[in-house]
Write a protein that holds these residues in place. Sequence first.
Motif, short mmCIF file in Angstrom:
data_model
loop_
_atom_site.label_atom_id
_atom_site.label_comp_id
_atom_site.label_asym_id
_atom_site.label_seq_id
_atom_site.Cartn_x
_atom_site.Cartn_y
_atom_site.Cartn_z
N ARG A 43 0.83 -1.20 0.00
CA ARG A 43 0.00 0.00 0.00
C ARG A 43 0.87 1.25 0.00
O ARG A 43 0.49 2.28 -0.58
N HIS A 44 1.99 1.17 0.66
CA HIS A 44 2.93 2.29 0.69
C HIS A 44 4.32 1.73 0.41
O HIS A 44 4.68 0.68 0.93
N LEU A 45 5.05 2.47 -0.41
CA LEU A 45 6.39 2.03 -0.79
C LEU A 45 7.31 3.23 -0.82
O LEU A 45 7.00 4.23 -1.47
N VAL A 46 8.41 3.12 -0.12
CA VAL A 46 9.39 4.20 -0.12
C VAL A 46 10.66 3.67 -0.77
O VAL A 46 11.16 2.60 -0.40
N ARG A 47 11.15 4.41 -1.73
CA ARG A 47 12.37 4.02 -2.43
C ARG A 47 13.29 5.23 -2.53
O ARG A 47 12.83 6.37 -2.66
N ARG A 48 14.59 4.94 -2.51
CA ARG A 48 15.56 6.01 -2.75
C ARG A 48 15.75 6.14 -4.26
O ARG A 48 15.56 5.18 -5.01
N ARG A 49 16.15 7.30 -4.66
CA ARG A 49 16.43 7.52 -6.08
C ARG A 49 17.40 6.46 -6.59
O ARG A 49 18.39 6.16 -5.95
N GLY A 50 17.08 5.92 -7.77
CA GLY A 50 17.95 4.92 -8.36
C GLY A 50 17.55 3.49 -8.07
O GLY A 50 18.00 2.56 -8.75
#
Lengths: 114, 112
Positions: A9-16
């Motif tokens: 439902r929620h996803l946090v990713r760093r650039r790249g």
Amino acid sequence: NAGVMQNPRHLVRRRGQEARLRCSPMKGHSHVYWYRQLPEEGLKFMVYLQKENIIDESGMPKERFSAEFPKEGPSILRIQQVVRGDSAAYFCASSQTGTSYEQYFGPGTRLTVT
Amino acid sequence: GQQVMQIPQYQHVQEGEDFTTYCNSSTTLSNIQWYKQRPGGHPVFLIQLVKSGEVKKQKRLTFQFGEAKKNSSLHITATQTTDVGTYFCAGDRGSTLGRLYFGRGTQLTVWP
């Protein structure tokens, strides 16, 4: 009678990094649509798939984005090398007939790229 | 570019007042649909209009499809706080296998 399911439902990713969004259509539905919603915007069509086939991907960026709907398992929207501009809510919808009538939407995946 | 225009973008009303949102397409539509999205939620299908000049009612909600099948409206009579959310129109141009063109939505706020 489960509806359209999406995870996470929620996803946090760093650039790249890569983001993989999953969508399981309603039981009996073999048509899946993916839409992207930017804050305070409407939904923008990305791609339409049937089992093992991409029918219309005209709304999907040509680079970094791909989608599949395998014979078994959920539909996957994959975003490689995410950038901040990819932060959005991604909704999938399924329908029984492959028409626009009553596309049932899942709860969405909110992607945040930091 | 934007193919389905929707106005207004925001509407604030006192509970009991009426509310209308308008949708206009640059091309003729085979059908138009309306969805409601609560804050943090997902779009929920409300209705589909197919025929030219069609009018449909759902309790306090009245939906219209224009004669030329290019515009539509949603009117809510005597709003309630439960009507809060964003209302989207979505048009089907009939040649794109179910692809919907969404308006930007009208965000309705209802003050008690």
